[in-house]
Design an enzyme around this catalytic site. Sequence first.
Site, PDB file in Angstrom:
ATOM      1  N   LYS A  55       0.314  -0.396  -1.711  1.00 10.30           N
ATOM      2  CA  LYS A  55      -0.216   0.575  -2.683  1.00 10.30           C
ATOM      3  C   LYS A  55       0.047   2.036  -2.321  1.00 10.30           C
ATOM      4  O   LYS A  55      -0.624   2.939  -2.824  1.00 10.30           O
ATOM      5  CB  LYS A  55      -1.726   0.382  -2.952  1.00 10.30           C
ATOM      6  CG  LYS A  55      -2.169  -1.031  -3.198  1.00 10.30           C
ATOM      7  CD  LYS A  55      -1.264  -1.856  -4.053  1.00 10.30           C
ATOM      8  CE  LYS A  55      -1.283  -1.487  -5.520  1.00 10.30           C
ATOM      9  NZ  LYS A  55      -0.317  -2.360  -6.272  1.00 10.30           N
ATOM     10  N   HIS A 115       5.897  -4.775   3.670  1.00  7.11           N
ATOM     11  CA  HIS A 115       4.640  -4.078   3.979  1.00  7.11           C
ATOM     12  C   HIS A 115       4.275  -4.299   5.448  1.00  7.11           C
ATOM     13  O   HIS A 115       3.157  -3.979   5.868  1.00  7.11           O
ATOM     14  CB  HIS A 115       3.488  -4.619   3.133  1.00  7.11           C
ATOM     15  CG  HIS A 115       3.518  -4.244   1.687  1.00  7.11           C
ATOM     16  ND1 HIS A 115       3.897  -3.001   1.245  1.00  7.11           N
ATOM     17  CD2 HIS A 115       3.182  -4.950   0.565  1.00  7.11           C
ATOM     18  CE1 HIS A 115       3.800  -2.969  -0.083  1.00  7.11           C
ATOM     19  NE2 HIS A 115       3.380  -4.135  -0.512  1.00  7.11           N
ATOM     20  N   SER A 145      -6.715   2.157  -4.786  1.00  8.76           N
ATOM     21  CA  SER A 145      -5.618   1.467  -5.461  1.00  8.76           C
ATOM     22  C   SER A 145      -5.541  -0.005  -5.032  1.00  8.76           C
ATOM     23  O   SER A 145      -5.365  -0.905  -5.863  1.00  8.76           O
ATOM     24  CB  SER A 145      -4.304   2.190  -5.148  1.00  8.76           C
ATOM     25  OG  SER A 145      -3.230   1.562  -5.792  1.00  8.76           O
TER      26      SER A 145
END
Length: 302
Positions: A55, A115, A145
């Site tokens: 995010k 990620h 988020s």
Amino acid sequence: MALNKMKDLKIDEMERLTMDYVEGILQPTPTCDIWDQIWNFQAKPDDLLISTYPKAGTTWTQEIVDLIQNEGDVEKSKRAPTHVRIPFIEWIIPSIGSGLEQANAMPSPRTLKTHLPIHLLPPSFLEKNCKIIYIARNPKDNMVSYYHFQRMNKALPAPGIWEEYFESFLSGKVCWGLWHDHVKGWWEAKVYHRILYLFYEDMKKNPKHEIQKIAEFIGKNLDDEVLDKIAHHTSFDVMKCNPMANYTSIPPEVMDHSISPFMRKGSVGDWKNYFTVAQNERFDEDYKKKMADTSLTFRFQF
Ligand code: PPS
């Protein structure tokens, strides 16, 4: 849930995925199940990797990079959804596919997404001296988020109520681990590796300037007109309406945009609508301790 069992599930039967630990970092269980394959992923020297804590502006950067590579040709960047154009190496969703398989089947030069915190990055990326773009976002907006994303995305565990999620995020009990360690780890790594470290807030403030930086890093010399065009097509409002960049191509049984759209607000400072005064004080105190050993700084508002 074992991967082979998951593959047999139809999307509409899909339950929320669980998470497990890999080397002390929580990951969706299917990722843990094939961790050895991910760890042994063979990067190639001309791979470009986009790395973020979830995010932080991944999809935005993916769209920018794809448009730079296609010299601003918008039609080319609409050839497929983001996750197909740029495989997410550690990601597996039943009936949708595996980022690892996609990446392995892709011709070079490849652009890939991860990620993973730096210590879990498959070693071949650094051994092959691949170029890496890392984007970091201030943790308060990042947390808000991520909370909404976990509400709408069945491929991650349910976030619980906001108060619970606040604690989970602060203690790193979310997929891909503690935000603070993630941003610091990659910040330190950039001293030794070909990493362009960018900030979401800078991209918001001066998109054209950051796009130019990315283009230079990739080795593309684009004229002003093309840079303007890319800035326009990667603005929040335009990307929100682009089905190839807004994740509406993922079946609603997995990502339910009626709960919260993937392209939610795209702003800096939205955390103020969620953090109580007490939470903000608690966050700041904790932040001071966890970030005391780094030169990294963030902007929490404009
Ligand atoms: S993911 O799932 O980790 O890949 O998500 P990621 O793409 O990193 O982050 C999603 C958030 O980025 C916002 N976003 C943008 N902001 C500004 N401009 C553009 N073009 C843009 N594209 C995506 C998106 O809205 C999510 O942030 P929030 O705060 O939830 O709106």
